[in-house]
Design an enzyme around this catalytic site. Sequence first.
Site, PDB file in Angstrom:
ATOM      1  N   CYS A   1      -8.693   3.573  10.391  1.00  0.00           N
ATOM      2  CA  CYS A   1      -8.955   3.046   9.035  1.00  0.00           C
ATOM      3  C   CYS A   1      -9.002   4.186   8.020  1.00  0.00           C
ATOM      4  CB  CYS A   1     -10.261   2.255   9.078  1.00  0.00           C
ATOM      5  SG  CYS A   1     -11.245   2.281   7.581  1.00  0.00           S
TER       6      CYS A   1
ATOM      7  N   CYS B   1     -12.185   4.843   6.196  1.00  0.00           N
ATOM      8  CA  CYS B   1     -13.235   5.461   7.035  1.00  0.00           C
ATOM      9  C   CYS B   1     -13.022   6.961   7.088  1.00  0.00           C
ATOM     10  CB  CYS B   1     -13.197   4.902   8.459  1.00  0.00           C
ATOM     11  SG  CYS B   1     -13.425   3.126   8.523  1.00  0.00           S
TER      12      CYS B   1
END
Length: 496
Positions: free
Chosen positions: A55, A58
Amino acid sequence: LQAGSRVVLREIGHNIVGGSDPKDYAVELNATNFDAVLKDTPATYAIVEFFAHWCPACRNYKHHYENVAKLFNGPNAVHPGIVLMTRVDCALKINSKLCDKFSVSHYPMLFWGPPTKFFAGWSSNQAKSKLRVIDDGRTAERLLNWINKQIGSSYGLEDEKFENEHLSSNISDPGQIARAVYDVEEATATAFDIILEHKMIKSETRAPLIKFLQLLVAHHPSRRCRKGSAEVLVNFDDLCPLDMWSSDKHDVDTSNMIGVLRNFHICGKDVPRGYWMFCRGSKNDTRGFSCGLWVLMHSLSVRIEDGESQTAFTSICDFIHNFFICQECRQHFYEMCSSVKGPFTKARDFALWLWSAHNEVNERLMKEEASLKTGDPKFPKIIWPPKQLCPSCHHSRGPKDKGGSQIDWKRDEVFKFLISYYGNTLVSLYKEKGLLVGDGTTVILEDSSTNAVVVPVGAALAIALASCAFGALACYWRSQQKNRKYYHQLHSLKNI
Ligand SMILES: Cc1cc2nc3c(=O)[nH]c(=O)nc-3n(C[C@H](O)[C@H](O)[C@H](O)COP(=O)(O)OP(=O)(O)OC[C@H]3O[C@@H](n4cnc5c(N)ncnc54)[C@H](O)[C@@H]3O)c2cc1C
């Protein structure tokens, strides 16, 4: 699993947690160590970040999270032992059930709560209600603000620059002593290390050491240390033979023995941890070990029975005299011990004697440290307990009440305060929930992190612990027979 979790927690201190970037401060958890690491951490709070390594948001968030984690995790943490910061990679198959359990709806998703509530049945509503989703942690500043609001702190991202100076030294907060149970463990392990390091076990010091170990087995506030002391005691003759340091022993023999002794971690494998919590000074060379030693002695003094008071007194005096490596300290302390007239017959009298001896030291050091500027500016010596901490301990005498020997103490109230401070409050955050009973089985007590009374103090406890100690000793005696046999075999092989 538990031992593994300790390794992980220890590694946090050295930033070498397997699988995660060696520069990371946040601890990478997975489905196999999640419960155990959260159960074993001494930290009061935990944050778990659920993320996925693929991600992009992230990845961008990571440096924000790490900036906060470095304040709380790692050997140079400015605020150690308060918040354990962790992460779980939900993109790894092994973690999918774990992430499901927490109904992770987006990445990164951050949860906050007492560590025990993360594993204590997330499905139960009670545990769930103690955990919160952090809804405003998008940047390091916002995350730290959010934490500050939760715990009423004022930590800043730059705190590291000021070393330890931002330590809270709020002496009027009795809850602070709850962290000291970890320092008592640290001090016990450190004392034992020093004894080995300096080859202090000699024919004339064996008896005092045995007596002190007996006191620890029965009354140390930490179960880990009671257990470790029992192991050392049961194996004492084998581990510390009379001729241990005799001149005809080869260096190899001696260092083998030290090696064997070192394997007997007196408070478990992961103590000493290498840092102090309650006893942490604002400078690296203040407080620490000697503070931990005082807390250990006070915590022993409030756990003994009347009938043990004289033995506890001589054990502590002899231990300091023989094994506290600060020459001036041990001399002064021994003088105070020697000036005691009759034998102690009441636990109360011994606890109050120790309290007043400590105040005598404080009073002397107050002057010395003021003139030499060697004290810790954040923790100046005081006559203890101050009014803010125990109002009922002081008679209200107004302006004449200058402190030290002039303070008009209410000794019964002081004793009550010592019992509650070094008894219940000291162990109120302690994570070891099991206590051994006579037959070696484990009883689970109330969850200590909820401020429930963990261990009742006083006579009942003393009796219970004394019998536990017997049970534990018997149990270790049996379990150590195998090791003894091995040890003797090793010896006879060496002698061939
Ligand atoms: C046996 C012994 C003798 C020592 N003698 C000397 C000496 O002669 N010279 C020297 O320079 N240093 C001596 N020290 C070290 C010194 O007493 C302190 O431990 C050290 O300076 C660190 O101080 P601290 O601020 O952490 O508080 P400490 O005095 O170590 O106290 C630790 C904690 O105990 C609590 N406390 C304070 N007073 C009392 C009390 N009266 N009763 C119960 N709890 C209390 C407080 O919460 C305090 O933070 C001695 C230490 C020990 C263990």
